[in-house]
Design an enzyme around this catalytic site. Structure first.
Site, PDB file in Angstrom:
ATOM      1  CB  ALA B 330      47.226  53.018  31.658  1.00  0.00           C
ATOM      2  CB  SER B 331      47.754  57.442  33.566  1.00  0.00           C
ATOM      3  OG  SER B 331      48.935  57.252  32.823  1.00  0.00           O
ATOM      4  CB  THR B 332      42.778  55.025  35.170  1.00  0.00           C
ATOM      5  OG1 THR B 332      43.170  53.659  35.210  1.00  0.00           O
ATOM      6  CG2 THR B 332      42.419  55.432  33.751  1.00  0.00           C
TER       7      THR B 332
END
Lengths: 373, 635
Positions: B330-332
């Site tokens: 995801a956004s990591t």
């Protein structure tokens, strides 16, 4: 005091003489028994109960010897044929109604005591042969030799069928020794040797049981079955060989103390002795045996009449057969036939017979003087 | 008659004949004794050495002696895996007269169950009579004491002590340490293949999982030997000689037990994992996967029922989520993609988009939405990280294309094993054209590339991979292998440190690009609109990070995501990667909490608790409390 001791020491031989004890022979036997007890202490794994039982047997044996020494030689001679015939009948009885023990019929249950007629025959056969041969002039004629052999072969075959190969071997040799000592001609000896050679296959195919054949096969090649039948011989040879010249020391024999050696206090006690005392010890032991044999042969040659000579000679030489067969079988020279090492192996019946034989030997050695006077 | 015959006989001739025969007999006797002696000479003198060897071969046996297994310590010298004596009630059948009666009496005294008795008699029948048979294993100290008081009544019954592994901190370290258990057929086969049969001849247990398995060769040690004298039945009579075993190496882990326990506490009942590492070395300070289980259950053989419960639990406690859990990152991974964009010249720090909350490809009807329905407005690369703008990354991914992304992210370590010293590791998946062709036999569509920009679309990563990749950002390209092993405990109590392992570095054109990305991560925590700003309210230390919320459930084009309506197991995974202090990072924290919802509100607070604990209790760095007045500091 001094006087008394002198009288005592002067009287001792005379006292022994009165009870028909041959001191030299007795000394030899007692030495042997001493060595036997020392060896048994090690071979039994320091089992005091076994030591006590063996001591009791030795005492009984000495008692029997003493009694046998008292019986007049005339009585032995007269009893010879009856003892032989009685023994023969009992052997037949054993084959017909005998008790089984370890796969062999050896015992005759007389309700009161259990009795091994083959033990009686160990003495009755040489007595009978000596009695028969000595009836005629020596050297015996061929007919008498043949008759003598027949007298030997009948009980030998009966005992071999029980089956007890060791005893039949001892009985056969005791009779043959009597005939040999009587002066059987060398030509005949050659013929007999040939006949025995011819008899061997007959033994193999008709008389020997499977376990006996197995012993012979194992003897010829013990390594063929190292964990089974060959195990005894292999372990015994390892015990003897690892003893070396000096031996591992008393109670230090690893083969015997750690129980790798089977039957180590009975038939294989010589392996224990060889392991712990080495070749040096064995030669010492053989010297004691040779001493006893020499004494027996001296008694035989000094005996007054042919019957006594033949009987004494036969008893002495049969004693040697025990030694030779036992040592031969545990060291891999002969097949294992179950002959004990005389006066060393743990066990009763045959020892009593042996001591009875020495009693007769003493009778022959000491009673002649009374007869000659 | 008799008298008459005697007169005829020639007595002296007969006596001579007899004496001659006796002499011959004596000669034969002596000759035969000579044969006996020469045979004995051959055995006892000529072949003496051969028979002596065979005699020794009979009685001397060489028995292997198991080495003591190496201990495992944490970085502060706290024992994490120890060897404890376990007590077994053993019976030597040979020494007991009435076995049935003795067992009956013992059953009452020691509470021996019918099954234990049954097993005892089964074993009994398959063993030699002098060999001890276990009647009851794992006696408690109370049971040992109870039997000891009565021991004199039980000849041939004794308590035997054997060293066995024990993990004093139970489920706190299971996924790190693993456990040892009895060597089974498969293990034996591997031991044989490795030529280690002799070395394991006396060993009872072997590492089955975790550090115990990975460092088995160091922990095990070298077998020793004992020369004993045995009798014909194989019973040991005495010991002749001992060649002692070499104990296994005591190893020290990078794990800080206090931190590990704090991490375990922060996760509470939530399914998830936290990885804490030292970015300077790649050393793992804490790594916990929840739920866990007690490894001690396995050491003495876990019951079928307990094992089935662990195996079939929907929470999957047997999985080490930190290294085996494969989650969409995801956004990591937005900082990583931003770096790629900057360094490849696809964007620069001033490149700005206008985010309306929707992203569309030319001539494609499909709409990709931002997590914020109405969009973030004007967004540059730094802000895109700070506010986690999805649309910016849809655009960036589209501009970069899958080939560049795939190659660069592979260089960061995605889709590959990190090399952590555990065999329980998954490699995750970094999608590419080739991968999609091989996996689905389909071409890669441009539409597939767009969600890659926000760490979705076939992309999966393990938490340890994320942690490693953040460390790469911190270290400006230097890549370390995550290491549990810190070094070896030496006999003087000093630790011989194992050197950190590095991998091929991630290379950039311009070093300043690192700073842009790292500064943007700082803003995530410290910026006015940072997604983690609430989670890190009022912290004393400066930290940086990135939140992530991984979608597990595709929603329709015109639907909105309603948390309550989605089954619990399909809810978003909350994620957070972060490090602190910002200027000289000491710890790098990765948090993944399954089905917890948004990363900002569910994962970032956990990371904060961990960092708080670290700086309050472990770090030597002190931070002045800006709110503390001088009076407070006074004694």
């Amino acid at each position: 005091m001094k006087n008394k001791r002198a009288t005592l020491s002067n009287n001792t031989p005379r006292l022994l003489e009165r009870f028909h004890i041959d001191v030299i022979l007795l000394m030899g036997l007692l030495t042997l028994m001493g060595v036997g007890m020392v060896t048994l202490y090690s071979a039994s794994g320091q089992d005091m109960a076994q030591m006590e039982r063996q001591l009791t047997r030795l005492a009984v044996g000495l008692g029997v010897m003493l009694i046998m020494a008292q019986i007049p030689l005339m009585a032995y001679r007269r009893l010879s044929p009856y003892a032989y015939i009685a023994g023969l009948l009992m052997l037949i009885a054993v084959l017909l109604f005998g008790d089984m023990g370890k796969g062999a019929q050896r015992w005759l249950d007389l309700k009161v005591i259990r009795f091994q007629p083959s033990e009686l025959m160990k003495l009755a056969v040489p007595m009978m042969v000596a009695w028969y041969i000595s009836k005629f002039t020596l050297p015996p004629r061929t007919l008498h030799v043949v008759t003598g052999f027949i007298l030997v072969v009948i009980p030998t075959v009966l005992i071999a069928r029980q089956p007890d190969l060791g005893t039949s071997l001892l009985i056969a040799s005791s009779g043959i020794f009597a005939i040999f000592l009587a002066g059987m001609s060398w030509r005949l000896i050659g013929v007999v040797a040939g006949m025995i050679g011819a008899f061997a296959p007959v033994m193999w195919f008709f008389l020997m049981k499977e376990y006996q054949k197995q012993r012979v096969v194992t003897f010829l090649n013990p390594e063929s079955d190292p964990l089974g039948a060959g195990y005894h011989i292999i372990q015994s040879k390892i015990a003897i060989g690892s003893g070396g010249a000096q031996g591992k020391g008393w109670l230090q024999g690893t083969q015997s103390q750690l129980e790798f050696l089977p039957e180590r206090h009975t038939d294989f006690i010589f392996s224990v002795f060889s392991e712990e005392f080495g070749l040096v010890g064995v030669i010492g032991l053989l010297a004691i045996y040779l001493f006893i044999i020499c004494r027996g042969l001296i008694i035989a040659t000094r005996a007054q009449d042919a019957y006594s000579k033949l009987l004494a000679g036969s008893i002495t030489l049969t004693f040697f057969v025990y030694i030779f067969v036992n040592m031969g079988m545990v060291s891999g020279l002969l097949p294992v036939v179950g002959v004990p090492l005389p006066l060393i192996s743990y066990g009763g019946t045959s020892m009593v017979t042996l001591m009875a034989g020495f009693g007769i030997l003493m009778a022959i050695g000491t009673q002649k003087r009374f007869l000659s006077r | 008659m008799g008298r008459k015959r005697q007169h005829i006989r020639d007595h002296s001739a007969e006596a001579n004949l007899f004496a001659r025969r006796c002499a011959i007999a004596l000669l034969i006797v002596v000759a035969m004794l000579g044969v006996v002696v020469s045979n004995l000479y051959s055995l006892q003198v000529s072949q003496f050495e051969d028979y002596q060897t065979r005699s020794n071969g009979n009685r001397i046996k060489v028995l292997p002696v198991a080495p003591n297994r190496g201990l495992i310590y944490d970085r502060n010298g706290i024992l994490l895996a120890e060897n404890r004596p376990v007590f077994t009630l053993e019976v030597i059948p040979e020494q007991i007269d009435d076995l049935q009666q003795t067992i009956k009496k013992l059953a009452v005294l020691m509470d021996i169950t019918a099954e234990e008795q049954e097993e005892f008699f089964t074993t009994l029948n398959s063993q030699r009579r002098f060999k001890p048979v276990a009647l009851k294993t794992q006696l408690s100290e109370e049971e040992v004491a109870r039997f000891s008081a009565q021991q004199h009544h039980y000849k041939g019954v004794s308590i035997e002590a054997r060293l066995s592994r024990h993990y004093p901190y139970g489920d706190t370290l299971t996924h790190i340490l693993g456990y040892v258990a009895k060597i089974n057929k498969t293990d034996l086969q591997k031991i044989t293949e490795a030529g280690q049969e002799a070395n394991y001849a006396a060993t009872y247990d072997i590492g089955k999982l975790g550090i115990e398995k990975f460092h088995e060769d160091k922990l095990h040690g070298e077998v020793g030997y004992q020369q004993v004298e045995v009798n014909s039945q194989g019973r040991i009579i005495r010991t002749l000689d001992v060649d002692p075993p070499t104990p296994g190496q005591d190893i020290v882990l990078n794990i800080d037990l206090q931190l590990q326990m704090a991490v375990q506490k922060t996760l509470e009942e939530q399914r998830g994992t936290v990885v804490v590492s030292d970015p300077k070395t790649g050393g793992i300070l804490a790594m916990y996967s929840n739920p866990s289980y007690d490894p001690n259950l396995f050491v003495h053989g876990i019951s079928r029922k307990n094992y089935a419960a662990l195996l079939n639990s929907p929470d999957r406690p047997l999985i080490n989520r930190a290294t085996q859990g494969q989650y969409p990152p995801a956004s990591t991974i937005k900082p990583h993609l931003a770096l790629l964009g900057l360094d490849s010249g696809t964007i620069d720090r001033d490149y700005t988009i206008k985010d309306t909350g929707r992203f569309r490809l030319p001539n494609v009807s499909h709409v990709w939405r931002d997590w914020k329905r109405w969009g973030h407005g004007k967004v540059n690369v730094s802000k895109a990280i700070e506010v986690s703008c999805d649309t910016y990354y849809y655009d960036l991914a589209y501009k970069l294309g899958i080939d560049k992304i795939s190659a660069a992210m592979t260089d960061f370590g995605f889709g590959d094993y990190t090399g952590i010293d555990l065999y329980e590791e998954s490699d995750g998946n970094m999608p590419s054209r080739g991968w999609k062709r091989a996996r689905f036999n389909e071409p890669w569509y441009v539409g597939d590339t767009i969600p890659v920009g926000i760490g979705q679309s076939f992309w999966t990563a393990t938490p340890i991979q994320l942690n490693q990749s953040v460390n790469t950002l911190i270290n400006r390209g230097t890549r370390y292998v995550p290491q549990l092993l810190r070094g070896y405990m030496q006999s003087n109590g000093e630790v011989a440190l194992a050197s950190p392992k590095t991998l091929r570095p991630y290379l950039v054109q311009e070093d300043k690009n690192w700073n842009i990305v790292l500064k943007a991560m700082w803003k995530v925590v410290n910026g006015e609109e940072g997604t983690a700003r609430h989670a890190f309210d009022d912290v004393l230390y400066e930290s940086a990070g990135k939140t992530g919320t991984a979608q597990l459930f595709s929603i329709g084009q015109n639907e909105s995501y309603e948390e309550d309506e989605v089954a619990e197991r399909l809810r978003d995974n909350a994620m957070y990667v972060g490090f602190a202090p910002f200027d000289a990072p000491e710890i790098s924290v990765t948090v993944v909490i399954e089905n917890a919802g948004g990363g900002s509100s569910n994962a970032a607070p956990v990371a904060r608790q961990v960092m708080d604990y670290y700086f309050a209790n472990i770090s030597s760095t002190t931070f002045p409390d800006p709110e503390a007045t001088p009076e407070d500091a006074a004694p």
